[in-house]
Scaffold this motif. Structure first.
Motif, PDB file in Angstrom:
ATOM      1  N   LYS B 410      61.423  66.081  10.593  1.00  0.00           N
ATOM      2  CA  LYS B 410      60.727  67.240  11.154  1.00  0.00           C
ATOM      3  C   LYS B 410      59.213  67.031  11.098  1.00  0.00           C
ATOM      4  CE  LYS B 410      60.503  72.221  10.672  1.00  0.00           C
ATOM      5  NZ  LYS B 410      60.462  73.259   9.667  1.00  0.00           N
ATOM      6  N   ARG B 411      58.749  66.541   9.937  1.00  0.00           N
ATOM      7  CA  ARG B 411      57.301  66.308   9.773  1.00  0.00           C
ATOM      8  C   ARG B 411      56.813  65.219  10.728  1.00  0.00           C
ATOM      9  NH1 ARG B 411      57.801  67.178   4.131  1.00  0.00           N
ATOM     10  NH2 ARG B 411      58.009  64.955   3.733  1.00  0.00           N
ATOM     11  N   GLU B 414      56.492  66.498  14.229  1.00  0.00           N
ATOM     12  CA  GLU B 414      55.300  67.339  14.391  1.00  0.00           C
ATOM     13  C   GLU B 414      54.053  66.475  14.484  1.00  0.00           C
ATOM     14  OE1 GLU B 414      57.127  71.145  11.917  1.00  0.00           O
ATOM     15  OE2 GLU B 414      55.581  69.890  10.988  1.00  0.00           O
ATOM     16  N   GLN B 417      53.963  64.472  17.776  1.00  0.00           N
ATOM     17  CA  GLN B 417      53.718  65.320  18.944  1.00  0.00           C
ATOM     18  C   GLN B 417      52.271  65.795  19.006  1.00  0.00           C
ATOM     19  OE1 GLN B 417      57.003  68.078  18.419  1.00  0.00           O
ATOM     20  NE2 GLN B 417      57.903  67.423  20.357  1.00  0.00           N
ATOM     21  N   SER B 418      51.666  65.925  17.799  1.00  0.00           N
ATOM     22  CA  SER B 418      50.270  66.389  17.797  1.00  0.00           C
ATOM     23  C   SER B 418      49.350  65.191  18.041  1.00  0.00           C
ATOM     24  CB  SER B 418      49.936  67.073  16.484  1.00  0.00           C
ATOM     25  OG  SER B 418      50.029  66.140  15.437  1.00  0.00           O
TER      26      SER B 418
END
Lengths: 156, 418
Positions: B410-411, B414, B417-418
């Motif tokens: 999950k991290r 994120e 994607q950023s």
């Protein structure tokens, strides 16, 4: 010999060098440069031929064929990985070249270790995927008419 | 060349939560199985078949851990490896619901001596076996390659239908509704379940997983076909009540299989292997060992003791160990490819893997299996409890490893994607 076999052999050669490099994981600065100089020379060779040349050939000649066969996802993923690995390999190669000339300092050894293990992780995973997907796909997709000039180009 | 994953694999990936739910259930059942063994240590020593909490504990491993993992892995892996069409996710969810509820209800019925509850669970499991077999036939019919894997899976699914039907009949008999006209249905059921369904699936999937994980292009197809032929003969001999010949043939097939696996490993491109390979090698050794111990049972005065120990070696030493080893690498790999499907680039599986936990999980599990076998042979309940504690701890750590991998995925997603 088929093109896939040549690429496979280069993968094997790279993985042998990576395994030898991995033996230095978390080891202290080598007291004698002779212990590591052979590995550094091989590493530079791997970075130049098996990364720079190998990657460029794949991107210019093989990934377009993958895309023509509907494998955009694989071609994009592999070329994206090339973009990640290239600067790591280049920095590692520069670090190794400098070490062969001047030896390591504590600081440069630390940097070398960081780059090495980043390179090992990315390149091993990349080769694993190419071996599972690209290498086998090439054998199916390349007709002799397409493969012969590609072989000549790569071996030139 | 190496293990082939056909083009378009990403289009055949199920929504990630589906295979992960199968695996999560299995990883919850693993420590629960050991906990039940800890509680039932005295009962295990005296166990010689029959319904009750000890049978629930053993089925927590066979159904909860093994069958669930095999269902999840085949729904995800087979369409990818054989270039068949992806399974319909809604139908796979139906299989998931029926199988998991069937396991839960059946084990509850066993543990509390509720025969009619167990009957409901067994019926659900029979239904899930039927749906699963239908999925497999659909995949195999459309599959374009991997004849060896397809043959293993086909045979395994046929045996699944036999064992699930026999299992259902045994529960029906327990509920007092029918008498099975055969002397030892439990032995037939157990042997076919472990070495037939689960064994054939393990043998077949090994031909995909082991070359892939070790990056090896060295296989021996003829040897593998011979192993399959001898395994089939051994299973038929077991069905026709020729246990000695069945076990000797099975031992030969197990030796050939383990030999081929070590041969594949010897030809690997990666010389450095991770800690998961210790437990995978352990599993390969436990397969022939389990058959040898059962064979000793048939040749000795104390058949029950050796047969029981042999079955425990097969369940926990071979099959569960193998699955622990494979899942340690497959879970991060699957999560990494799911990231790639979302954003086009995979995360390194090593960044999703808690390596320190892996160094502990395998040795603890192997220690638990060794202690448990010793305890069974010397009939010592205290050592069974000690073994169960080691297994319980290994199971909990593996569950932790899984949760950490999900959090890291999950991290990573994120961050990327950023």
């Amino acid at each position: 010999m088929r093109l896939s076999e040549i690429l496979h052999q280069e993968h094997q050669r790279t993985l042998v060098a990576l395994d030898d490099l991995d033996q230095w994981r978390d080891k202290p600065l080598p007291s004698n440069m002779d212990d590591i100089s052979d590995l550094l020379t091989r590493l530079i060779d791997v970075c130049e031929s098996d990364v720079t040349r190998h990657y460029a050939f794949e991107e210019e000649n093989l990934f377009p064929i993958l895309r023509q066969n509907g494998a955009d996802f694989m071609a994009n993923m592999l070329s994206g990985e090339h973009a990640i690995i290239r600067p790591i390999a280049q920095a590692l190669c520069e670090n190794a070249t400098k070490a062969l000339k001047d030896g390591f300092t504590q600081e440069s050894w630390q940097k070398f270790q960081e780059l090495s293990f980043e390179f090992i992780g990315h390149e091993t995973f990349h080769i694993q995927k190419e071996e599972m997907g690209l290498i086998n796909a090439l054998n199916m997709m390349l007709t002799p008419e397409v493969e012969t000039p590609l072989l000549a180009l790569y071996l030139h | 060349m190496g293990p082939a994953i056909p083009l378009g694999a990403e289009q055949r990936l199920l929504p990630e939560w589906i295979p992960l739910t199968f695996f999560a259930f299995a990883l919850v059942c693993l420590p629960l199985g050991w906990l039940l063994l800890f509680i039932q240590a005295d009962g295990l020593n005296d166990f010689s078949g029959g319904f009750g909490p000890v049978l629930a504990a053993l089925h927590m491993f066979t159904l909860g851990v093994l069958m669930t993992t095999i269902f999840g892995a085949s729904m995800q892996m087979l369409p990818v490896a054989t270039a068949s069409d992806m399974n319909n996710p809604k139908a796979v969810v139906l299989l998931l619901l029926i199988a998991l509820s069937g396991v839960t209800i059946l084990l509850g019925g066993f543990a509390h001596y509720f025969s009619h509850v167990a009957l409901l669970g067994a019926s659900l499991l029979w239904g899930s076996a039927l749906i699963y077999a239908a999925f497999l036939y659909r995949i195999l019919r459309r599959a374009q390659n991997m004849a060896l894997v397809k043959s293993h899976v086909f045979l395994g699914s046929c045996i699944l239908m036999i064992i699930s039907s026999l299992g259902l009949l045994m529960v029906v008999e327990w509920a007092g509704l029918y008498d099975i006209p055969m002397p030892h249905p439990a032995l037939l059921h157990g042997g076919l379940a472990l070495y037939g369904f689960m064994g054939l699936m393990t043998l077949g999937f090994s031909r995909i997983m082991i070359p892939m994980l070790a990056v090896s292009n060295q296989t021996r197809d003829k040897l593998s076909w011979a192993t399959l032929a001898i395994t089939t003969a051994a299973l038929l001999l077991w069905i026709f009540n020729q246990p000695l010949f069945a076990l000797i043939s099975g031992f030969l097939a197990a030796g050939l299989y383990s030999g081929e696996m070590f041969y594949i490993l010897k030809g690997r491109m990666r010389t450095r292997l991770g800690p998961e390979w210790h437990i995978i090698r352990f599993a390969w050794l436990c397969l022939p060992l389990s058959l040898l111990v059962i064979l000793m049972g048939y040749l000795s005065q104390d058949a029950t003791l050796f047969i029981q120990t042999g079955f425990v070696i097969a369940i926990l030493g071979w099959l569960v160990s193998f699955i622990i080893g494979i899942l340690q690498r497959i879970i991060p790999f699957l999560l990494s490819m799911q990231i790639a499907r979302k954003i086009g680039m995979p995360e390194l599986p090593s960044k999703l893997t808690h390596e320190k936990l892996l160094k502990v999980i395998g040795p603890l599990h192997m220690c638990a299996v060794g202690l448990l076998c010793m305890a069974l042979l010397i009939e010592n309940a205290l050592i069974i409890r000690l073994a169960s504690l080691c297994g319980l701890f290994a199971g909990l750590l593996f569950l932790t490893f899984f949760i950490i991998a999900l959090q890291r995925k999950k991290r990573s997603l994120e961050t990327m994607q950023s």
